[in-house]
Design a protein around this motif. Sequence first.
Motif, PDB file in Angstrom:
ATOM      1  N   GLU A  21      43.392  90.059   1.626  1.00 39.57           N
ATOM      2  CA  GLU A  21      44.324  89.525   2.618  1.00 39.57           C
ATOM      3  C   GLU A  21      43.901  90.154   3.934  1.00 39.57           C
ATOM      4  OE1 GLU A  21      48.980  90.062   3.664  1.00 39.57           O
ATOM      5  OE2 GLU A  21      48.478  89.773   1.551  1.00 39.57           O
ATOM      6  N   THR A  23      43.805  90.805   8.126  1.00 35.93           N
ATOM      7  CA  THR A  23      44.441  90.843   9.443  1.00 35.93           C
ATOM      8  C   THR A  23      43.335  91.024  10.468  1.00 35.93           C
ATOM      9  OG1 THR A  23      46.480  91.843   8.604  1.00 35.93           O
ATOM     10  CG2 THR A  23      46.021  92.126  10.947  1.00 35.93           C
ATOM     11  N   TYR A  25      42.458  92.096  14.282  1.00 38.65           N
ATOM     12  CA  TYR A  25      42.964  92.799  15.460  1.00 38.65           C
ATOM     13  C   TYR A  25      41.993  92.552  16.605  1.00 38.65           C
ATOM     14  CZ  TYR A  25      44.984  96.349  18.450  1.00 38.65           C
ATOM     15  OH  TYR A  25      45.601  96.992  19.505  1.00 38.65           O
ATOM     16  N   SER A  40      43.829  79.906  12.118  1.00 41.33           N
ATOM     17  CA  SER A  40      45.066  79.146  11.962  1.00 41.33           C
ATOM     18  C   SER A  40      45.090  78.339  10.668  1.00 41.33           C
ATOM     19  CB  SER A  40      45.294  78.238  13.171  1.00 41.33           C
ATOM     20  OG  SER A  40      44.256  77.302  13.302  1.00 41.33           O
ATOM     21  N   GLY A  43      45.605  81.116   7.313  1.00 40.53           N
ATOM     22  CA  GLY A  43      46.693  82.085   7.210  1.00 40.53           C
ATOM     23  C   GLY A  43      46.327  83.515   7.552  1.00 40.53           C
ATOM     24  N   THR A  45      46.556  86.781   9.655  1.00 39.00           N
ATOM     25  CA  THR A  45      47.454  87.452  10.589  1.00 39.00           C
ATOM     26  C   THR A  45      46.620  87.958  11.754  1.00 39.00           C
ATOM     27  OG1 THR A  45      48.910  88.150   8.801  1.00 39.00           O
ATOM     28  CG2 THR A  45      49.071  89.369  10.874  1.00 39.00           C
ATOM     29  N   LEU A  47      46.710  90.234  15.267  1.00 36.02           N
ATOM     30  CA  LEU A  47      47.375  91.208  16.133  1.00 36.02           C
ATOM     31  C   LEU A  47      46.564  91.323  17.409  1.00 36.02           C
ATOM     32  CD1 LEU A  47      48.046  94.057  13.519  1.00 36.02           C
ATOM     33  CD2 LEU A  47      49.610  92.227  14.228  1.00 36.02           C
ATOM     34  N   TYR A  61      46.587  99.762   5.632  1.00 34.52           N
ATOM     35  CA  TYR A  61      45.524  98.910   5.104  1.00 34.52           C
ATOM     36  C   TYR A  61      44.660  99.707   4.149  1.00 34.52           C
ATOM     37  CZ  TYR A  61      46.947  95.713   8.746  1.00 34.52           C
ATOM     38  OH  TYR A  61      47.684  94.877   9.537  1.00 34.52           O
TER      39      TYR A  61
END
Length: 75
Positions: A21, A23, A25, A40, A43, A45, A47, A61
């Motif tokens: 999963e 993320t 940054y 987009s 999915g 994430t 930041l 993490y």
Amino acid sequence: VIDIGGGHGQVIPVLQELGAEVTLYATSTNAVGVSQTYVSQHGITVLIGDLPKLSLPNHSYDLVTSFRILPHITE
């Protein structure tokens, strides 16, 4: 997994194929521009913030990745 400074999204698909999963940054929405469609649609994430001021709780993490980011840090 958090990918710091990975606005181009080059490692995100690989990490997801491995079951992570992810993320992302980035320092600005412009930095995410190259990978915005993928981000987009899958999915991810995102930041946005100032890298030297990145503050996350300990153990947020399991893995941190960051490729070719040092030349962009001026502080």
